[in-house]
Write an enzyme that holds these catalytic residues in place. Structure first.
Site, mmCIF file in Angstrom:
data_model
loop_
_atom_site.group_PDB
_atom_site.id
_atom_site.type_symbol
_atom_site.label_atom_id
_atom_site.label_comp_id
_atom_site.label_asym_id
_atom_site.label_seq_id
_atom_site.Cartn_x
_atom_site.Cartn_y
_atom_site.Cartn_z
ATOM 1 N N LYS A 105 23.343 29.909 -4.995
ATOM 2 C CA LYS A 105 23.698 31.151 -5.695
ATOM 3 C C LYS A 105 25.101 31.030 -6.297
ATOM 4 O O LYS A 105 25.323 31.394 -7.442
ATOM 5 C CB LYS A 105 23.647 32.325 -4.711
ATOM 6 C CG LYS A 105 24.417 33.561 -5.151
ATOM 7 C CD LYS A 105 24.319 34.643 -4.115
ATOM 8 C CE LYS A 105 25.514 35.483 -3.826
ATOM 9 N NZ LYS A 105 26.826 35.234 -4.273
ATOM 10 N N ASN A 106 26.040 30.523 -5.518
ATOM 11 C CA ASN A 106 27.419 30.489 -5.991
ATOM 12 C C ASN A 106 27.665 29.409 -7.033
ATOM 13 O O ASN A 106 28.766 29.300 -7.555
ATOM 14 C CB ASN A 106 28.381 30.336 -4.807
ATOM 15 C CG ASN A 106 28.479 31.631 -4.015
ATOM 16 O OD1 ASN A 106 27.931 32.661 -4.430
ATOM 17 N ND2 ASN A 106 29.157 31.589 -2.882
ATOM 18 N N ASP A 155 29.923 41.985 -3.139
ATOM 19 C CA ASP A 155 29.985 42.307 -1.716
ATOM 20 C C ASP A 155 31.274 43.015 -1.333
ATOM 21 O O ASP A 155 32.351 42.666 -1.819
ATOM 22 C CB ASP A 155 29.895 41.024 -0.889
ATOM 23 C CG ASP A 155 28.494 40.448 -0.913
ATOM 24 O OD1 ASP A 155 27.542 41.250 -0.973
ATOM 25 O OD2 ASP A 155 28.365 39.226 -0.865
ATOM 26 N N VAL A 210 40.138 34.400 5.014
ATOM 27 C CA VAL A 210 39.910 34.564 3.570
ATOM 28 C C VAL A 210 39.688 36.028 3.172
ATOM 29 O O VAL A 210 40.320 36.515 2.233
ATOM 30 C CB VAL A 210 38.732 33.668 3.098
ATOM 31 C CG1 VAL A 210 38.547 33.787 1.587
ATOM 32 C CG2 VAL A 210 38.974 32.210 3.485
HETATM 33 C C1 UD1 Z 1 33.562 33.002 -3.947
HETATM 34 C C2 UD1 Z 1 32.150 33.182 -3.466
HETATM 35 C C3 UD1 Z 1 32.124 33.933 -2.130
HETATM 36 C C4 UD1 Z 1 33.023 33.238 -1.134
HETATM 37 C C5 UD1 Z 1 34.415 33.025 -1.714
HETATM 38 C C6 UD1 Z 1 35.330 32.217 -0.803
HETATM 39 C C7 UD1 Z 1 30.922 33.403 -5.526
HETATM 40 C C8 UD1 Z 1 30.116 34.270 -6.414
HETATM 41 N N1 UD1 Z 1 31.415 33.977 -4.450
HETATM 42 O O1 UD1 Z 1 34.100 34.308 -4.208
HETATM 43 O O2 UD1 Z 1 30.780 33.921 -1.652
HETATM 44 O O3 UD1 Z 1 33.113 34.045 0.025
HETATM 45 O O4 UD1 Z 1 34.326 32.312 -2.959
HETATM 46 O O5 UD1 Z 1 34.752 30.991 -0.490
HETATM 47 O O6 UD1 Z 1 31.076 32.216 -5.771
HETATM 48 N N2 UD1 Z 1 42.157 36.157 -4.529
HETATM 49 C C9 UD1 Z 1 43.306 36.749 -4.987
HETATM 50 N N3 UD1 Z 1 43.513 36.806 -6.349
HETATM 51 C C10 UD1 Z 1 42.633 36.279 -7.248
HETATM 52 C C11 UD1 Z 1 41.450 35.690 -6.759
HETATM 53 C C12 UD1 Z 1 41.239 35.624 -5.402
HETATM 54 O O7 UD1 Z 1 44.134 37.206 -4.211
HETATM 55 O O8 UD1 Z 1 42.894 36.363 -8.461
HETATM 56 C C13 UD1 Z 1 41.933 36.062 -3.074
HETATM 57 C C14 UD1 Z 1 40.739 36.884 -2.609
HETATM 58 O O9 UD1 Z 1 41.090 38.227 -2.364
HETATM 59 C C15 UD1 Z 1 40.332 36.153 -1.345
HETATM 60 C C16 UD1 Z 1 40.674 34.700 -1.662
HETATM 61 O O10 UD1 Z 1 41.580 34.725 -2.754
HETATM 62 O O11 UD1 Z 1 41.132 36.576 -0.263
HETATM 63 C C17 UD1 Z 1 39.472 33.835 -2.012
HETATM 64 O O12 UD1 Z 1 38.791 34.389 -3.094
HETATM 65 P P1 UD1 Z 1 37.958 33.489 -4.120
HETATM 66 O O13 UD1 Z 1 37.941 32.069 -3.649
HETATM 67 O O14 UD1 Z 1 38.447 33.778 -5.477
HETATM 68 O O15 UD1 Z 1 36.499 34.089 -3.930
HETATM 69 P P2 UD1 Z 1 35.448 34.452 -5.047
HETATM 70 O O16 UD1 Z 1 35.477 33.440 -6.130
HETATM 71 O O17 UD1 Z 1 35.556 35.890 -5.409
#
Ligand code: UD1
Length: 420
Positions: free
Chosen positions: A23-24, A117, A328
């Site tokens: 999915k991701n 989510d 995370v």
């Molecule tokens: C993706 C996955 C999700 C998984 C996550 C971490 C998808 C669709 N979803 O989510 O299933 O749980 O990776 O492995 O692929 N953050 C910031 N600022 C930003 C971006 C992120 O502070 O601009 C923080 C987030 O709040 C979080 C952390 O970074 O605490 C990780 O987020 P990120 O790796 O970006 O997750 P997603 O890509 O949203």
């Protein structure tokens, strides 16, 4: 109409299960199709709700998208719209991944803020800062990210945290920028490598894929391609934990076991016998009650935050006390309240959870708060006495193709009950 699962406890899962594309990964690959005019074909796609939702997002910018089983075909016009405003945007997090390709290709984008989510705060600051470094302006206006540039140029970008989504968006914007972009502290998840492989097939020049430094030499244009999605390691791990928790014997096919090296090592410590069967399969056999082990969630190659609910489910019936640390997403422990309903002896303190294993869980009505929490509650329900009613199962349908069918094939008794 409301749906729930009746999960009958006491099962010992055994047999083989086939896992399809991640999915991701697939959602980002679909977004990447925006980078090239013409028809891109993606195979091994999971039949989950998020794929048609992402298709709606792409249609909202002018693509034609058809879905036939596990094959998604996307035809991107010469001039897609830069405004992605489908109602589907609010339903899935990955919709924000159209931002990078739209800015890369059209030098402007208006993208409604994503949903997804409820696992904690999910800001976009790193996505926006990355685009700014490439020469775009980026603001939040009326619920949308609005980005604009005269032209994009290569830049040195350091991410505060190896964010999966920010790495993907910056990568997809930079492949068509002028000059060289270096993304440092980039995410290294296998799904990012999958995206790099597809972008390279499309003509992008990327070095360092799978490392924390990605170097991108911008090119003038990309071409469409055909790409097979990598197997879903999170779904594969779900079955691995289900085998360990139910003292079962499951062979998982379709996932690269190396994407789960740490996970399988952890399960070995819990007492499971693990056999790697070639490049795309592994077997998990658990004879005794699992031993308690500690888990710490971290970006890849650390233990994925998406697997944390399964770790809690396993810990809840293990022999001994486990400490689980969530680094995370701060709100991801919310589902532990549901585990407590099932009789788990668990309590949280900040980003730690202490789980004292009990000999038996007991069935209760519980609610899924996100995809993985839902799957974790099913694993726990399989270990509980009686029939656990799991509500809000639409979350599970967003991430697990044929979940009930696969459970049934493995010997579990789980029924989808539709009311109203
Ligand atoms: C993706 C996955 C999700 C998984 C996550 C971490 C998808 C669709 N979803 O989510 O299933 O749980 O990776 O492995 O692929 N953050 C910031 N600022 C930003 C971006 C992120 O502070 O601009 C923080 C987030 O709040 C979080 C952390 O970074 O605490 C990780 O987020 P990120 O790796 O970006 O997750 P997603 O890509 O949203």
């Amino acid at each position: 109409m409301s749906e729930h699962f009746d999960v009958h406890g006491g099962a010992c899962l055994s047999g083989e299960v086939e896992v399809v594309g991640a999915k991701n990964s697939v959602l980002k690959l679909m977004a990447a199709a925006l980078l090239a005019e013409g028809t891109t074909t993606i195979t091994n796609c999971p039949e989950i709700l998020d794929v048609p939702l992402m298709a709606d997002v792409l249609r909202s910018v002018g693509c034609a998208v058809s879905i036939d089983g596990g094959t998604v075909v996307i035809t991107t016009p010469a001039e897609p719209s830069y405004v992605a405003s489908s109602a589907a945007m609010a339903k899935l997090r990955a919709s924000v991944c159209v931002l990078g390709p739209l800015v890369g290709r059209l030098k402007r984008a208006v993208v409604a803020l994503p949903g997804g989510d409820a696992i904690g705060s999910r800001p976009l600051d790193m996505h926006q800062n990355g685009l700014r470094k490439l020469g775009a302006t980026s603001v939040i206006d009326h619920g949308c990210v609005v980005a604009e540039a005269d032209g994009l140029h290569g830049a040195q970008i350091w991410l505060d945290f190896p964010s999966v989504g920010a790495t993907e968006n910056i990568l997809m914007a930079s492949v068509l920028a002028k000059g060289t972009t270096v993304i440092d502290n980039a995410a290294r998840e296998p799904e990012i490598v999958d995206l790099c492989v597809m972008l390279q097939q499309m003509g992008a020049e990327i070095e360092g894929s799978g490392t924390s430094t990605l170097t991108v030499h911008g090119v003038d244009a990309l071409r469409p391609t055909t790409h097979r999605v990598i197997g879903d390691r999170i779904v594969g791990a779900t079955w691995a934990f289900a085998a360990a928790a139910t003292r079962g014997d499951i062979t998982v096919r379709g996932v690269n076991p190396h994407h789960l090296d740490l996970v399988l090592e952890k399960l070995r410590h819990a007492g499971a016998e693990i056999t790697v069967v070639g490049e795309e399969a592994f077997r998990v056999v658990q004879h005794e009650r699992p031993r308690a082990i500690d888990f710490v969630t971290l970006p890849y190659p650390g233990f994925a935050t998406d697997l944390q609910p399964f770790a809690v489910a396993l810990a809840s019936i293990a022999e001994g006390t486990s400490m689980i640390t969530e680094n995370v997403y701060e709100a991801r422990f919310r589902f532990i309240d549901e585990m407590v309903r099932l009789g788990a002896d668990a309590r949280t303190d900040g980003h730690h959870a202490v789980v004292r294993g009990v000999k038996r869980l007991s069935s209760a009505p519980v609610w899924a708060s996100d995809i993985r929490a839902g799957a974790g509650l099913v694993i726990a329900g399989l270990c509980a006495d009686g029939v656990t009613q799991l509500w809000d199962v639409f979350h599970i349908d967003r991430g697990y193709p044929y979940f009930v069918e696969n459970l049934t094939r493995l010997g579990a008794r789980v029924e989808r009950v539709v009311e109203g």
